[in-house]
Motif scaffolding. Structure first.
Motif, PDB file in Angstrom:
ATOM      1  N   TRP A  51      14.172  35.553 -28.969  1.00 57.21           N
ATOM      2  CA  TRP A  51      14.852  36.064 -30.168  1.00 57.21           C
ATOM      3  C   TRP A  51      16.352  35.784 -30.110  1.00 57.21           C
ATOM      4  O   TRP A  51      16.914  35.183 -31.022  1.00 57.21           O
ATOM      5  CB  TRP A  51      14.613  37.566 -30.316  1.00 57.21           C
ATOM      6  N   GLY A  52      16.997  36.234 -29.057  1.00 60.41           N
ATOM      7  CA  GLY A  52      18.430  36.017 -28.910  1.00 60.41           C
ATOM      8  C   GLY A  52      18.766  34.568 -28.641  1.00 60.41           C
ATOM      9  O   GLY A  52      19.803  34.061 -29.088  1.00 60.41           O
ATOM     10  N   ALA A  53      17.890  33.876 -27.907  1.00 58.07           N
ATOM     11  CA  ALA A  53      18.130  32.472 -27.594  1.00 58.07           C
ATOM     12  C   ALA A  53      18.149  31.628 -28.859  1.00 58.07           C
ATOM     13  O   ALA A  53      19.001  30.747 -29.022  1.00 58.07           O
ATOM     14  CB  ALA A  53      17.057  31.971 -26.632  1.00 58.07           C
ATOM     15  N   GLU A  54      17.227  31.916 -29.775  1.00 56.45           N
ATOM     16  CA  GLU A  54      17.210  31.137 -31.016  1.00 56.45           C
ATOM     17  C   GLU A  54      18.485  31.376 -31.824  1.00 56.45           C
ATOM     18  O   GLU A  54      19.084  30.432 -32.348  1.00 56.45           O
ATOM     19  CB  GLU A  54      15.988  31.479 -31.859  1.00 56.45           C
ATOM     20  N   GLU A 181       4.358  32.930 -33.636  1.00 54.14           N
ATOM     21  CA  GLU A 181       3.966  33.502 -34.908  1.00 54.14           C
ATOM     22  C   GLU A 181       5.162  33.679 -35.834  1.00 54.14           C
ATOM     23  O   GLU A 181       6.305  33.777 -35.399  1.00 54.14           O
ATOM     24  CB  GLU A 181       3.275  34.853 -34.673  1.00 54.14           C
ATOM     25  N   LEU A 182       4.900  33.759 -37.136  1.00 56.42           N
ATOM     26  CA  LEU A 182       5.946  33.792 -38.148  1.00 56.42           C
ATOM     27  C   LEU A 182       6.929  34.941 -37.938  1.00 56.42           C
ATOM     28  O   LEU A 182       8.136  34.780 -38.140  1.00 56.42           O
ATOM     29  CB  LEU A 182       5.320  33.888 -39.542  1.00 56.42           C
ATOM     30  N   ASN A 183       6.438  36.103 -37.527  1.00 57.33           N
ATOM     31  CA  ASN A 183       7.340  37.251 -37.376  1.00 57.33           C
ATOM     32  C   ASN A 183       8.365  37.051 -36.261  1.00 57.33           C
ATOM     33  O   ASN A 183       9.396  37.723 -36.236  1.00 57.33           O
ATOM     34  CB  ASN A 183       6.555  38.544 -37.137  1.00 57.33           C
ATOM     35  N   HIS A 184       8.107  36.106 -35.354  1.00 55.32           N
ATOM     36  CA  HIS A 184       9.066  35.818 -34.282  1.00 55.32           C
ATOM     37  C   HIS A 184      10.104  34.774 -34.689  1.00 55.32           C
ATOM     38  O   HIS A 184      11.157  34.673 -34.044  1.00 55.32           O
ATOM     39  CB  HIS A 184       8.335  35.355 -33.034  1.00 55.32           C
ATOM     40  N   GLN A 185       9.815  33.985 -35.707  1.00 60.56           N
ATOM     41  CA  GLN A 185      10.753  32.945 -36.135  1.00 60.56           C
ATOM     42  C   GLN A 185      11.995  33.592 -36.764  1.00 60.56           C
ATOM     43  O   GLN A 185      11.895  34.420 -37.656  1.00 60.56           O
ATOM     44  CB  GLN A 185      10.083  31.999 -37.140  1.00 60.56           C
ATOM     45  N   GLN A 186      13.177  33.213 -36.265  1.00 60.09           N
ATOM     46  CA  GLN A 186      14.451  33.742 -36.750  1.00 60.09           C
ATOM     47  C   GLN A 186      14.425  35.281 -36.768  1.00 60.09           C
ATOM     48  O   GLN A 186      14.901  35.929 -37.705  1.00 60.09           O
ATOM     49  CB  GLN A 186      14.813  33.200 -38.133  1.00 60.09           C
ATOM     50  N   TYR A 187      13.890  35.842 -35.710  1.00 56.83           N
ATOM     51  CA  TYR A 187      13.646  37.282 -35.643  1.00 56.83           C
ATOM     52  C   TYR A 187      14.915  38.108 -35.856  1.00 56.83           C
ATOM     53  O   TYR A 187      14.897  39.114 -36.583  1.00 56.83           O
ATOM     54  CB  TYR A 187      13.025  37.630 -34.279  1.00 56.83           C
ATOM     55  N   LEU A 188      16.007  37.710 -35.239  1.00 58.11           N
ATOM     56  CA  LEU A 188      17.218  38.531 -35.325  1.00 58.11           C
ATOM     57  C   LEU A 188      17.951  38.371 -36.654  1.00 58.11           C
ATOM     58  O   LEU A 188      18.863  39.154 -36.950  1.00 58.11           O
ATOM     59  CB  LEU A 188      18.153  38.235 -34.156  1.00 58.11           C
ATOM     60  N   LYS A 190      15.965  38.388 -39.438  1.00 60.38           N
ATOM     61  CA  LYS A 190      15.110  39.305 -40.193  1.00 60.38           C
ATOM     62  C   LYS A 190      15.287  40.750 -39.727  1.00 60.38           C
ATOM     63  O   LYS A 190      15.075  41.691 -40.504  1.00 60.38           O
ATOM     64  CB  LYS A 190      13.647  38.894 -40.022  1.00 60.38           C
ATOM     65  N   ASN A 191      15.672  40.909 -38.471  1.00 59.42           N
ATOM     66  CA  ASN A 191      15.855  42.238 -37.874  1.00 59.42           C
ATOM     67  C   ASN A 191      17.222  42.277 -37.186  1.00 59.42           C
ATOM     68  O   ASN A 191      17.306  42.170 -35.952  1.00 59.42           O
ATOM     69  CB  ASN A 191      14.743  42.531 -36.866  1.00 59.42           C
ATOM     70  N   PRO A 192      18.297  42.434 -37.939  1.00 62.61           N
ATOM     71  CA  PRO A 192      19.658  42.338 -37.383  1.00 62.61           C
ATOM     72  C   PRO A 192      19.942  43.292 -36.236  1.00 62.61           C
ATOM     73  O   PRO A 192      20.797  43.006 -35.386  1.00 62.61           O
ATOM     74  CB  PRO A 192      20.554  42.643 -38.589  1.00 62.61           C
ATOM     75  N   ASN A 193      19.261  44.405 -36.195  1.00 55.42           N
ATOM     76  CA  ASN A 193      19.472  45.371 -35.115  1.00 55.42           C
ATOM     77  C   ASN A 193      18.421  45.253 -34.020  1.00 55.42           C
ATOM     78  O   ASN A 193      18.279  46.149 -33.189  1.00 55.42           O
ATOM     79  CB  ASN A 193      19.476  46.794 -35.683  1.00 55.42           C
TER      80      ASN A 193
END
Length: 211
Positions: A51-54, A181-188, A190-193
Motif C-alpha cells: 500500500w505505502g510502497a505503491e 485484488e481491486l481493493n488493494h490497487q491505489q489503496y492509500l 482510496k483510504n487516505p488514513n
C-alpha cells in the motif's frame, strides 16, 4: 512453519489458472495500469506492505502508472489471503511504469533503497513474514547490473553512517507479476488514513548513482 521461513515450491499452494478481473483504471491519474504505452519502461519492486510502497512511486515525477501484486513465489494467481499465509512464496510487489526521459531507473532505485529498510530480511518494520521481504525484479541485464551497483553503493553508505547491517534485498530476474485484488490497487488514495508501514533509514545513495 514460521512466517519468516520460505516455503518450498513442493509445499506451496497450487493456486489457480484464472487471473482476477480488473478494469485497469488507475484511481489517482486514470492511466491504464494493465498496459504500458510505447516509450515507457516497467520496473518491479518489493519493499514491504504494498500500500505505502505503491504510493511512494506514484508520487514520483515521471512515473506514469503503478499497480500492486504478488511476485517472487510459486503459487499461480494467488489471493491476498493466500499470500498472507506465507505458503505462496510471493512478496508484496509494486509494478512501476515510468517515462525514462523524465525519471531514470537509477532514481527509482534510490527511492527503493532510501524509503524502506533493506536490511530486515523477512519483515519490514512491524510487518513480519516472507511476503514483506525486500526484492528487486530485474527485467533485463541492464536493470540487474544497475540494481547490484546501487545495492553495493547503499551498503557502503550504511557502513559510512556506522550502520553495520547487511542488506538482505534479493535481486532476481523478473518472471511473473500477479495483480492483486481491486481493493488493494491505489489503496492509500482510496483510504487516505489507511496503514502505511514504509520507513527508511535516513541514509541516501550517492548522487552520481541517480544520474
Amino acid at each position: 512453519m514460521s512466517k519468516t521461513d520460505m516455503v518450498s515450491e513442493q509445499d506451496a499452494l497450487v493456486g489457480r489458472d484464472t487471473a482476477i478481473i480488473l478494469d485497469g483504471v488507475h484511481a489517482v491519474n486514470g492511466s491504464n495500469y494493465l498496459q504500458a504505452a510505447a516509450g515507457l519502461t516497467t520496473a518491479y519492486f518489493g519493499l514491504g506492505c504494498f500500500w505505502g510502497a505503491e504510493r511512494l512511486f506514484w508520487q514520483q515525477n515521471g512515473v506514469v502508472s503503478t499497480a500492486v501484486g504478488y511476485a517472487g513465489g510459486y503459487t499461480a494467481n494467488p489471493s491476498y489471503e493466500e499470500v498472507c499465509t506465507g505458503l505462496t512464496g510471493h512478496t508484496e510487489a509494486v509494478k512501476v511504469v515510468y517515462d525514462p526521459s523524465v525519471i531514470s531507473y537509477q532514481q527509482l532505485l534510490a527511492c527503493f533503497f532510501e524509503q524502506h529498510d533493506p536490511t530486515q530480511g523477512m519483515r519490514q518494520g512491524g510487518d513480519v513474514g516472507t511476503q514483506y521481504r525486500s526484492m528487486i525484479f530485474a527485467s533485463n541485464r541492464e536493470q540487474a547490473s544497475l540494481a547490484m551497483q546501487a545495492q553495493q553503493a547503499y551498503q557502503k553508505a550504511l557502513q559510512g553512517e556506522g550502520l553495520a547491517r547487511a542488506i538482505s534485498t534479493e535481486i532476481v530476474d523478473f518472471e511473473v507479476f500477479y495483480y492483486a485484488e481491486l481493493n488493494h490497487q491505489q489503496y492509500l488514495h482510496k483510504n487516505p488514513n489507511g496503514y502505511c508501514g514504509l520507513g527508511g533509514l535516513g541514509v541516501c545513495l550517492p548522487p552520481w548513482l541517480q544520474d
